[in-house]
Design a protein around this motif. Structure first.
Motif, mmCIF file in Angstrom:
data_model
loop_
_atom_site.group_PDB
_atom_site.id
_atom_site.type_symbol
_atom_site.label_atom_id
_atom_site.label_comp_id
_atom_site.label_asym_id
_atom_site.label_seq_id
_atom_site.Cartn_x
_atom_site.Cartn_y
_atom_site.Cartn_z
ATOM 1 N N ASP A 4 0.847 -1.189 0.000
ATOM 2 C CA ASP A 4 0.000 0.000 0.000
ATOM 3 C C ASP A 4 0.882 1.237 0.000
ATOM 4 N N LEU A 5 0.845 1.991 -1.105
ATOM 5 C CA LEU A 5 1.703 3.173 -1.214
ATOM 6 C C LEU A 5 1.121 4.377 -0.495
ATOM 7 N N GLY A 6 -0.193 4.332 -0.161
ATOM 8 C CA GLY A 6 -0.821 5.453 0.537
ATOM 9 C C GLY A 6 -0.683 6.745 -0.246
ATOM 10 N N LEU A 7 -0.260 7.803 0.418
ATOM 11 C CA LEU A 7 -0.159 9.119 -0.228
ATOM 12 C C LEU A 7 0.813 9.113 -1.405
ATOM 13 N N LEU A 8 1.845 8.257 -1.298
ATOM 14 C CA LEU A 8 2.827 8.180 -2.388
ATOM 15 C C LEU A 8 2.156 7.861 -3.719
ATOM 16 N N TYR A 9 1.049 7.084 -3.636
ATOM 17 C CA TYR A 9 0.371 6.681 -4.856
ATOM 18 C C TYR A 9 -0.182 7.897 -5.594
ATOM 19 N N TYR A 10 -0.619 8.919 -4.818
ATOM 20 C CA TYR A 10 -1.141 10.132 -5.453
ATOM 21 C C TYR A 10 -0.007 10.901 -6.125
ATOM 22 N N GLY A 11 1.156 10.890 -5.469
ATOM 23 C CA GLY A 11 2.322 11.488 -6.095
ATOM 24 C C GLY A 11 2.675 10.769 -7.393
ATOM 25 N N TYR A 12 2.553 9.436 -7.337
ATOM 26 C CA TYR A 12 2.835 8.644 -8.525
ATOM 27 C C TYR A 12 1.882 9.007 -9.663
ATOM 28 N N MET A 13 0.587 9.138 -9.345
ATOM 29 C CA MET A 13 -0.389 9.466 -10.381
ATOM 30 C C MET A 13 -0.116 10.840 -10.983
ATOM 31 N N PHE A 60 -4.046 10.097 -22.161
ATOM 32 C CA PHE A 60 -3.359 8.826 -21.890
ATOM 33 C C PHE A 60 -3.189 8.616 -20.389
ATOM 34 N N ALA A 61 -2.818 9.686 -19.678
ATOM 35 C CA ALA A 61 -2.602 9.566 -18.232
ATOM 36 C C ALA A 61 -3.906 9.161 -17.544
ATOM 37 N N VAL A 62 -4.997 9.804 -17.915
ATOM 38 C CA VAL A 62 -6.297 9.510 -17.301
ATOM 39 C C VAL A 62 -6.693 8.065 -17.564
ATOM 40 N N VAL A 63 -6.529 7.677 -18.806
ATOM 41 C CA VAL A 63 -6.883 6.312 -19.199
ATOM 42 C C VAL A 63 -6.053 5.299 -18.415
ATOM 43 N N GLY A 64 -4.764 5.580 -18.296
ATOM 44 C CA GLY A 64 -3.879 4.655 -17.582
ATOM 45 C C GLY A 64 -4.181 4.610 -16.093
ATOM 46 N N ILE A 65 -4.436 5.772 -15.505
ATOM 47 C CA ILE A 65 -4.683 5.839 -14.067
ATOM 48 C C ILE A 65 -6.014 5.172 -13.725
ATOM 49 N N LEU A 66 -7.083 5.580 -14.428
ATOM 50 C CA LEU A 66 -8.406 5.059 -14.078
ATOM 51 C C LEU A 66 -8.570 3.608 -14.522
ATOM 52 N N GLY A 67 -7.814 3.211 -15.553
ATOM 53 C CA GLY A 67 -7.877 1.821 -15.997
ATOM 54 C C GLY A 67 -6.909 0.928 -15.231
ATOM 55 N N HIS A 68 -6.144 1.519 -14.329
ATOM 56 C CA HIS A 68 -5.171 0.785 -13.507
ATOM 57 C C HIS A 68 -4.148 0.052 -14.356
#
Lengths: 462, 462
Positions: free
Chosen positions: A213-222, A314-322
């Motif tokens: 679980d990356l937690g807040l880091l995951y938002y930084g990643y996105m 592309f970013a949206v598609v990749g993020i929301l599509g996991h």
């Protein structure tokens, strides 16, 4: 009176076919999306030449330096593609949720009544201890919210992109614009979804478990994914058609990857990949229309707006599509272009303000552009440059009377590298070669990704 | 080094107080919203003077004709208010849904698990045959979707408003921009909500029943509300501070009306009116900051962007809060201004290009502006004009040597009407009078609405 030309026939038929597909009797959202792609193509195609002069009038124009007489062309025309895309996405909403709407008899309350369960994501997202009857009657508001957050994010990127084209924002600031534009997406992701776990590679699973679980880091990643995708495209530019061309190839590659999941019935990720296709098909529509005008010899420029917008799609598609990690595989030429530029970007070799290829007015071809070294390079750098030149990774030019002293090197961009190896090319050929490389590396990446994933992660998700 | 001035102290304290209110220990979304209002005020206040010169540089400027030497001021500065507002609304999302988020332990799936039911709208929107357990575990995605559609609509209006300021779109086209911007709102309303019934006045209930379903017409009505609210504000303009001033008064009036529902615990419409307050408080924040610079003597103009944006905030609030008819009561001066303008707008009396008051450089006051009649008016019109002049509804000027021939009439705008009755005024006094009229008619409207509604509809909804 509208003349019957081939162009008008194509436009009219793509418009009519589009409308037909949108209201397809099978009520498939995917077919409707294809219809909207055709529709958005014809609308964009009609609008661009009509609105171009207005853009020039308010100062949005640029000179095409790779042509004789440097013609003045309207700039930021990607804004029209973006606007048409955004409105297409609004109108698509009822069709995306058509199956939930048809069971409603008439207006008179919230949609949560009288619906059938046909949505695998919805049913899987409800935990098992909730009676099925409740899920079976719910309109998928979560999907709608996710979709709206995606459009909000794209619209924000559009606004900031136009601001950049208008105000010429400084590099160090504009680099972060995509992170700002991704705020609505990240916040809705946080509120609505909140999954911040990532798969751990097999060799590390002993230490970290199967997921971490990356937690807040995951938002930084996105946010980083958004910054990466947009700036990648914005940097890999400067030749007619390249910004749009690479975006089209990337979109096609993602669509191909989506299709792999789609032909695998019952796959849990089908909904994510359908979502990705809904976003990408109309994007292809508006991009192809833009390419018609931006292709050599260009009649317009696309502007930073388009590069940011495309990257954000592309970013949206990749993020929301996991599948943001898979997404990066389709940006190999862009990543290479960045890494290859590092010596110049970080000042190891002198970096001129413009590094695009040089136009030779006599031959009409583009040639490798050169950076003039202010002083002879240090011994180790001289050595390194000569090795790179032997490997044809750069070109070097020495003093006419003394070939021991390097005075010029080719600018380190993927575009120049192509010219170093293939010789001078006409601008459209150059774009085609670069698009072909993009397609080739992408296809290889898809194949490798689905064969290597099981080795690295212990399993492939296909 | 930042100097300790009164202004900086106010800014810093409103910023800090804002942050404090946002993370209020009571976890009230309304208090957070108030905090965001203060925050957005200070951010807008800081940004406007810093970004003004960039706007001038790209051609967004205008001359203030009601000042000596007609100083050049940055135009479209309302765009900054709008941008700050939109990002404020993004950041508000987690606080709006805070009570649903705190029960989640950590990321790891959809928010639909482990939630308590505390939302009256949510519980009422679920039909009775759904077990309570399901509703009690749901995150209110429908509220999130509605909220996002509101922001999308406002952002679209912002984009089209800026396009208008940049491209100077023709009147007949720009009139419909708000309808285009309202598309995301209408579509989400259709998909998500679909209530198209309206109350029928008591005397007609015998024929039509208590409610009547307008169906598609209702969507036309909502688009008309958007067109009305935006253009009303855009037309009632031309004096320093008036566009922002009237918007602030209207927002305060709506907030007062909202409060009437809020102090009535258990009222079914509380959620709608809370929603309205969430949208209006930060709007007041960015508007007050803009007013500081747009107030006489103005340092900037607000642009069509602000007028459209402000009008759309009201339209969205009225439509989603289901009080669009009440909303119109707060636009009495604007409606009067339009009706009063009809003789000039429809060519009965000559209509000059600009009808704003005339600046008298000697006195520094604004005077009634006049329209020169090209020919003596027809007998009936002459008669009518003289009666209107007697009633002080207009001013007329006759030939110096022959008072039987009318040669000039005052321009028929509410602004001029004020000057006809009060004599020349300094610009800020004029704005204050007009704002006072707005406030007075609005307060009377609220009182009458809640006392007369029971007469007309058989019941008041308070």
């Amino acid at each position: 009176m509208i003349a019957i030309t081939r162009q008008n026939l194509v436009l009219t038929s793509s418009f009519l076919l589009g409308v037909g597909l949108i209201i397809n009797p099978a009520q498939s959202a995917l077919i409707s999306s294809l219809g909207f792609a055709l529709l958005s193509y014809s609308v964009t195609y009609v609008l661009i030449p009509r609105l171009g002069p207005s853009f020039v009038k308010i100062g949005l124009f640029g000179k095409d330096l790779s042509k004789k007489n440097n013609p003045v062309l309207p700039e930021t025309m990607g804004a029209i593609s973006a606007i048409v895309y955004l409105f297409t996405m609004y109108f698509f909403i009822p069709f995306m949720f058509y199956k939930y709407l048809v069971t409603i008899t008439s207006g008179g309350g919230n949609r949560d009544e009288g619906l059938e369960l046909t949505d695998p994501v919805l049913s899987s997202s409800n935990s098992t201890d909730i009676p099925v009857i409740s899920a079976s009657r719910l309109f998928p508001h979560n999907k709608l919210a996710t979709y709206l957050s995606a459009i909000l994010c794209l619209q924000s990127m559009f606004v900031l992109g136009v601001a950049d084209d208008l105000f010429d924002i400084r590099w160090r600031n504009k680099f972060f614009l995509p992170a700002i534009a991704s705020i609505p997406l990240l916040i809705v992701y946080y509120v609505d979804f909140g999954v911040t776990k990532v798969m751990v590679p097999a060799i590390l699973q002993v230490y970290l478990g199967e997921t971490v679980d990356l937690g807040l880091l995951y938002y930084g990643y996105m946010a980083a994914v958004a910054i990466f995708c947009t700036n990648c495209i914005n940097i890999y530019a400067g030749v007619n058609g390249l910004e749009v061309g690479q975006s089209i190839v990337i979109a096609l590659l993602i669509l191909a990857n989506d299709t792999l999941y789609l032909i695998n019935p019952g796959h849990p990720a089908i909904e994510s990949h359908l979502f990705s296709m809904y976003l990408l098909l109309p994007f292809l529509g508006v991009s192809f229309a833009l390419l018609r005008y931006n292709w050599w010899p260009a009649k317009c420029f696309v502007g930073d707006t388009y590069c940011y917008f495309a990257g954000m799609v592309f970013a949206v598609v990749g993020i929301l599509g996991h599948f943001s990690k898979t997404l990066l595989l389709f940006f190999i030429p862009q990543i290479f272009n960045f890494v290859y530029s590092v010596p110049q970007l970080f000042g190891l070799v002198v970096c001129p303000r413009h590094r695009m290829p040089r136009f030779n007015a006599k031959t009409g071809l583009l040639e490798v552009s050169r950076a003039d070294l202010v002083a002879p390079p240090a011994k180790w750098l001289d050595f390194l440059l000569r090795i790179l030149a032997k490997l044809r990774l750069i070109a070097i030019w020495t003093k006419p009377d003394d070939d021991k002293v390097i005075v010029q090197v080719s600018n380190m961009t993927a575009i120049n590298l192509c010219l170093v190896n293939m010789g001078p090319l006409r601008e459209d050929r150059l774009t085609m070669v670069l698009m072909a490389v993009q397609l080739f590396t992408g296809v290889v990446a898809i194949v490798l990704r689905h064969s290597l994933a099981s080795v690295i992660f212990g399993k492939d998700n296909l």
